[in-house]
Design a protein around this motif. Structure first.
Motif, PDB file in Angstrom:
ATOM      1  N   ALA B  55       0.849  -1.188   0.000  1.00  0.00           N
ATOM      2  CA  ALA B  55       0.000   0.000   0.000  1.00  0.00           C
ATOM      3  C   ALA B  55       0.886   1.240   0.000  1.00  0.00           C
ATOM      4  CB  ALA B  55      -0.907   0.005   1.234  1.00  0.00           C
ATOM      5  N   LEU B  56       0.576   2.177  -0.875  1.00  0.00           N
ATOM      6  CA  LEU B  56       1.374   3.401  -0.996  1.00  0.00           C
ATOM      7  C   LEU B  56       0.536   4.631  -0.676  1.00  0.00           C
ATOM      8  CD1 LEU B  56       3.243   2.715  -4.387  1.00  0.00           C
ATOM      9  CD2 LEU B  56       4.022   2.189  -2.055  1.00  0.00           C
ATOM     10  N   LYS B  91       5.190   6.810   0.959  1.00  0.00           N
ATOM     11  CA  LYS B  91       5.249   5.878   2.101  1.00  0.00           C
ATOM     12  C   LYS B  91       4.763   4.497   1.688  1.00  0.00           C
ATOM     13  CE  LYS B  91       5.171   6.369   6.449  1.00  0.00           C
ATOM     14  NZ  LYS B  91       4.986   6.865   7.798  1.00  0.00           N
ATOM     15  N   GLY B  93       3.013   2.054   3.166  1.00  0.00           N
ATOM     16  CA  GLY B  93       2.192   1.945   4.376  1.00  0.00           C
ATOM     17  C   GLY B  93       2.109   0.517   4.875  1.00  0.00           C
ATOM     18  N   ARG B  94       2.105  -0.411   3.961  1.00  0.00           N
ATOM     19  CA  ARG B  94       2.114  -1.838   4.289  1.00  0.00           C
ATOM     20  C   ARG B  94       2.783  -2.587   3.146  1.00  0.00           C
ATOM     21  NH1 ARG B  94       0.007   0.087   8.199  1.00  0.00           N
ATOM     22  NH2 ARG B  94      -1.390  -0.856   9.722  1.00  0.00           N
TER      23      ARG B  94
END
Lengths: 52, 170
Positions: B55-56, B91, B93-94
């Motif tokens: 995930a971005l 980022k 994120g995950r």
């Protein structure tokens, strides 16, 4: 519920200084590392079903 | 396998990476993040379910404007450069790989893909990748060139903020 995705906390003091110092003193990746990244990225690109 | 963008009507197959938070994010939260335009999740699908996902979201690395003493040190020691107090970043994120697909370098390849995409196809300006790594994943991100953003001990930290400087590849 999973931990939320949050923005990176603002840097202060030594953390801020060290970040700038690492930026200033950081070297470029070697040709070998650039080649390795290219190969890894190509594998994922080969799986794309859309224009990223 | 194929890489797809998570959409609202996607039906999840089995996914278990061994970390409850990472499983929960994908199965319970990722669609909400997408609908609120907070993060986009990409899935590597296999015939037997989701092999991996990431995930971005947009991020930035900021230096406190009010920390005058630190700014004096920075300007004294690095006087030749015009300094900014924030830098655009993306980022992760995950990022997780299902147990059945672990050990195949898929996680590293995903990071390589993010690096290459934001160096060679950078649409908005972005010079860092950031991640809040769980302590168990710090070694993985270090091996992919990430550095610690905070010097404090990792003990008792839920996640460890880390970053990669994309200019190293430019």
């Amino acid at each position: 519920m999973a931990k939320p995705i949050e923005t990176t906390p603002t840097l202060k003091g030594d953390d801020a200084y060290n970040f700038v110092a690492q930026m200033e003193n950081g070297s470029k990746e070697s040709a070998e590392e650039k080649d390795r990244v290219e190969k890894g990225a190509s594998f994922i690109e080969s799986l794309l079903t859309f224009v990223f | 396998m194929q890489l797809i963008r998570l959409v609202e009507d996607y039906s999840f197959g089995p996914f278990d990476c061994g970390e409850a938070d990472l499983n929960d994010f994908l199965l319970a939260d990722a669609k909400d993040y997408a609908s609120q335009l907070l993060a986009v999740t990409y899935l590597i699908e296999s015939t037997d379910g989701v092999a991996a996902y990431f995930a971005l979201s947009n991020d930035r690395i900021s230096l406190s404007d009010s920390d005058k003493a630190t700014w004096r040190r920075i300007k004294r020691d690095f006087p030749h450069r015009k300094h900014r107090n924030d830098y655009p970043a993306v980022k992760i994120g995950r990022l997780a790989v299902d147990r059945r697909y672990q050990g195949r370098q898929i996680g590293t390849s995903i990071i390589d893909f993010v690096k290459k995409t934001f160096v060679s196809n950078n649409r908005t300006g972005c010079c860092f990748i950031t991640v809040d790594a769980v302590p168990e994943a710090v070694g993985f991100y270090k091996s992919n060139g990430f550095l610690l953003l905070k010097s404090a001990t990792m003990q008792n930290m839920e996640t460890v903020p880390m970053y990669y400087n994309l200019r190293k590849l430019a």
